[in-house]
Design a protein around this motif. Structure first.
Motif, PDB file in Angstrom:
ATOM      1  N   UNK A  76      -5.378  14.501   2.964  1.00 28.32           N
ATOM      2  CA  UNK A  76      -5.764  14.056   4.297  1.00 28.32           C
ATOM      3  C   UNK A  76      -4.618  13.319   4.988  1.00 28.32           C
ATOM      4  N   UNK A  77      -3.927  12.475   4.212  1.00 26.36           N
ATOM      5  CA  UNK A  77      -2.793  11.755   4.788  1.00 26.36           C
ATOM      6  C   UNK A  77      -1.694  12.729   5.197  1.00 26.36           C
ATOM      7  N   UNK A  85      -1.050   0.921 -11.955  1.00 27.92           N
ATOM      8  CA  UNK A  85      -1.984   0.918 -10.825  1.00 27.92           C
ATOM      9  C   UNK A  85      -1.287   0.405  -9.556  1.00 27.92           C
ATOM     10  N   UNK A  86      -0.517  -0.652  -9.708  1.00 26.00           N
ATOM     11  CA  UNK A  86       0.175  -1.223  -8.555  1.00 26.00           C
ATOM     12  C   UNK A  86       1.231  -0.264  -8.011  1.00 26.00           C
ATOM     13  N   UNK A  87       1.979   0.375  -8.896  1.00 25.40           N
ATOM     14  CA  UNK A  87       3.011   1.314  -8.448  1.00 25.40           C
ATOM     15  C   UNK A  87       2.395   2.489  -7.686  1.00 25.40           C
ATOM     16  N   UNK A  88       1.248   2.974  -8.176  1.00 22.17           N
ATOM     17  CA  UNK A  88       0.594   4.096  -7.514  1.00 22.17           C
ATOM     18  C   UNK A  88       0.149   3.706  -6.105  1.00 22.17           C
ATOM     19  N   UNK A  89      -0.466   2.543  -6.003  1.00 21.49           N
ATOM     20  CA  UNK A  89      -0.935   2.099  -4.689  1.00 21.49           C
ATOM     21  C   UNK A  89       0.236   1.906  -3.723  1.00 21.49           C
ATOM     22  N   UNK A  90       1.330   1.319  -4.205  1.00 19.28           N
ATOM     23  CA  UNK A  90       2.502   1.087  -3.347  1.00 19.28           C
ATOM     24  C   UNK A  90       3.134   2.397  -2.892  1.00 19.28           C
ATOM     25  N   UNK A  91       3.230   3.364  -3.814  1.00 13.51           N
ATOM     26  CA  UNK A  91       3.858   4.636  -3.446  1.00 13.51           C
ATOM     27  C   UNK A  91       3.021   5.402  -2.435  1.00 13.51           C
ATOM     28  N   UNK A  92       1.698   5.348  -2.579  1.00 16.10           N
ATOM     29  CA  UNK A  92       0.833   6.046  -1.626  1.00 16.10           C
ATOM     30  C   UNK A  92       0.907   5.391  -0.238  1.00 16.10           C
ATOM     31  N   UNK A 127       3.461   3.658   0.862  1.00 20.38           N
ATOM     32  CA  UNK A 127       4.795   3.940   1.393  1.00 20.38           C
ATOM     33  C   UNK A 127       4.871   5.345   1.976  1.00 20.38           C
ATOM     34  N   UNK A 128       4.196   6.305   1.366  1.00 16.49           N
ATOM     35  CA  UNK A 128       4.189   7.662   1.918  1.00 16.49           C
ATOM     36  C   UNK A 128       3.433   7.698   3.250  1.00 16.49           C
ATOM     37  N   UNK A 138       3.237   5.404   5.377  1.00 16.46           N
ATOM     38  CA  UNK A 138       4.087   4.793   6.393  1.00 16.46           C
ATOM     39  C   UNK A 138       5.377   5.558   6.631  1.00 16.46           C
ATOM     40  N   UNK A 139       5.571   6.635   5.868  1.00 11.67           N
ATOM     41  CA  UNK A 139       6.771   7.433   6.045  1.00 11.67           C
ATOM     42  C   UNK A 139       7.993   6.872   5.374  1.00 11.67           C
ATOM     43  N   UNK A 140       7.800   5.984   4.391  1.00 12.37           N
ATOM     44  CA  UNK A 140       8.934   5.370   3.715  1.00 12.37           C
ATOM     45  C   UNK A 140       9.278   6.061   2.403  1.00 12.37           C
ATOM     46  N   UNK A 141       8.471   7.014   1.994  1.00 17.12           N
ATOM     47  CA  UNK A 141       8.676   7.687   0.709  1.00 17.12           C
ATOM     48  C   UNK A 141       8.300   9.148   0.829  1.00 17.12           C
ATOM     49  N   UNK A 142       9.040  10.024   0.125  1.00 14.28           N
ATOM     50  CA  UNK A 142       8.762  11.448   0.172  1.00 14.28           C
ATOM     51  C   UNK A 142       7.570  11.835  -0.693  1.00 14.28           C
ATOM     52  N   UNK A 143       7.028  13.032  -0.429  1.00 15.80           N
ATOM     53  CA  UNK A 143       5.835  13.490  -1.131  1.00 15.80           C
ATOM     54  C   UNK A 143       6.079  13.724  -2.609  1.00 15.80           C
ATOM     55  N   UNK A 144       7.280  14.182  -2.972  1.00 19.95           N
ATOM     56  CA  UNK A 144       7.562  14.464  -4.387  1.00 19.95           C
ATOM     57  C   UNK A 144       7.497  13.199  -5.228  1.00 19.95           C
ATOM     58  N   UNK A 145       7.934  12.077  -4.650  1.00 18.94           N
ATOM     59  CA  UNK A 145       7.884  10.820  -5.387  1.00 18.94           C
ATOM     60  C   UNK A 145       6.432  10.390  -5.615  1.00 18.94           C
ATOM     61  N   UNK A 146       5.562  10.629  -4.622  1.00 16.59           N
ATOM     62  CA  UNK A 146       4.152  10.264  -4.764  1.00 16.59           C
ATOM     63  C   UNK A 146       3.483  11.154  -5.810  1.00 16.59           C
TER      64      UNK A 146
END
Length: 423
Positions: free
Chosen positions: A155-156, A362-369, A371-372, A374-382
């Protein structure tokens, strides 16, 4: 309405079709299996065989009734006849009867311990199947959660694609990942169905039963005994060792019986005879009838057979039973050592997961999602972070399962409950 299944689970199983049943605990399943497992039922029925053998050994030998009739009619002396009635009883010497009863009772006791050992093995199998099923359920739940995460990520990605922030390729990558998790779910559901079927077979649940399980992979208490104490407990508690101990006692009893068999039995008989004779004197024939009572005593002479072969056979069985028991003691201690080491290793692995690994994941997953989004991280990293989330949590479930199975192995190895009940 469903037919009621007898036993401890009757209240849980006898419910209207479609109604929600109460979850079944491991303790309930163990109790039900001990009452309804087919192999255990067959072993319990064999107890009647050994009971009958003990009764047979205690039963005295039947007396022998002899009846003899003779006539001189065929030899030209019709007036000559003889009628004899005898009763003979065989008496067992050297205490053979008591020794046979002792052998039969030892065999009966060994069968009871064999039943207890089968119950011990069934409990271990049942515990393993129970935690296998719980693991399959938790893995399915974990897969469903990852599937939900992928749907949310989709959805995002669609929102960002519509906003022109990402290329369509990123959306397609998320779709592929979602399809992969959906395909994996089918495999996990199949594994769960297989584990439930195996558990139902071991327990002896009615066909078609879909009762839920009440339990957790989270470890409860821990054994408070040292390795030396556990080994001692195994030596004193394990029914398979008790079987071998009784077999050794049975071998000694058989050896005593074989030595007693070298002494012949005594046969004592009571004979009542009637003899009719005729005497002709001076052309006058006279008849005479006499009655006699006699005792008959007989016994075989042990000139050739003194049961040397039987004594040698019984002696060899005693030596064999002694060797097997010594080997079984060593093997039992090794089983305890192996199960104890497996439990300690599983607890160490769990400690690593329980530290900062799971919370940090859990924290890393929430932060990466975020960040994606907000456009700060690419989809492959998520996607990579979600894969890591699944793999680590799946490993955590496997470590919990390994700890529970190792505890079950240790309890089976010592034949004792180490943490106060099956939860």
């Amino acid at each position: 309405m469903r037919l009621c299944a007898p036993g401890i689970l009757s209240l849980a199983l006898c419910v209207p079709a479609g109604a929600q049943t109460a979850p079944l605990t491991l303790a309930q399943l163990v109790d039900y299996a001990l009452s309804h497992n087919g192999s255990l039922a067959a072993l319990r029925q064999e107890e009647g065989i050994y009971r009958a053998q003990a009764e047979k050994a205690a039963t005295p030998i039947n007396p022998v009734l002899d009846l003899e009739a003779a006539t001189g009619a065929l030899t030209g002396s019709p007036a000559e006849s003889r009628l004899s009635l005898g009763l003979t009883q065989e008496f067992q010497t050297a205490g053979k009867r008591a020794k046979r009863v002792d052998v039969a009772e030892k065999a009966r006791e060994a069968q009871r311990w064999q039943l207890a050992d089968r119950e011990r093995s069934l409990k271990e199998e049942l515990k393993t199947a129970f935690y296998d099923t719980l693991l399959a359920e938790k893995r399915l739940e974990l897969g469903n959660r990852v599937g939900d995460l992928n749907r949310q990520l989709l959805e995002v990605a669609r929102e960002r694609l519509n906003a022109g922030d990402i290329p369509e390729l990123e959306l397609n990558l998320v779709k592929v990942e979602l399809a992969r998790t959906q395909a994996s779910r089918v495999e996990r559901e199949r594994a769960l169905a297989l584990n439930r079927s195996r558990l139902s077979t071991l327990v002896g649940l009615p066909a078609g039963d879909s009762s839920r399980l009440a339990g957790s992979l989270e470890p409860g208490g821990a054994p408070q005994k040292s390795l030396a104490e556990l080994k001692e407990l195994a030596r004193s508690q394990r029914p398979d060792l008790k079987v071998l101990g009784v077999e050794l006692d049975k071998g000694d009893a058989e050896l005593a019986l074989a030595r007693a068999e070298a002494v012949p039995n005594l046969n004592l008989g009571l004979v009542l005879s009637r003899d009719a004779t005729s005497i002709e004197v001076g052309g006058i024939e006279g008849k005479d009838t006499s009655y006699t009572v006699g005792l008959r005593l007989s016994m075989p002479l042990p000139l050739f057979d003194r049961n040397r072969a039987g004594i040698a056979e019984a002696g060899a069985r005693v030596l064999s039973a002694t060797t097997r028991r010594s080997a079984a003691l060593v093997e039992a201690e090794r089983e305890v050592e192996s199960a104890f080491a497996s439990l300690k290793a599983a607890e160490e692995v769990l400690a690593l997961y329980r530290g900062e690994l799971i919370p940090q994941l859990e924290e890393n997953l929430a932060l990466s999602r975020e960040a994606y989004r907000l456009g700060e991280l690419g989809i492959l990293a998520v996607i990579e972070e979600q894969k890591k989330f699944f793999e680590v949590n799946d490993g955590y479930l496997a470590a919990q399962h390994a700890r529970q199975v190792a505890l079950g192995r240790l309890e089976a190895a010592v034949a004792a409950d180490l943490i106060g009940g099956d939860k």
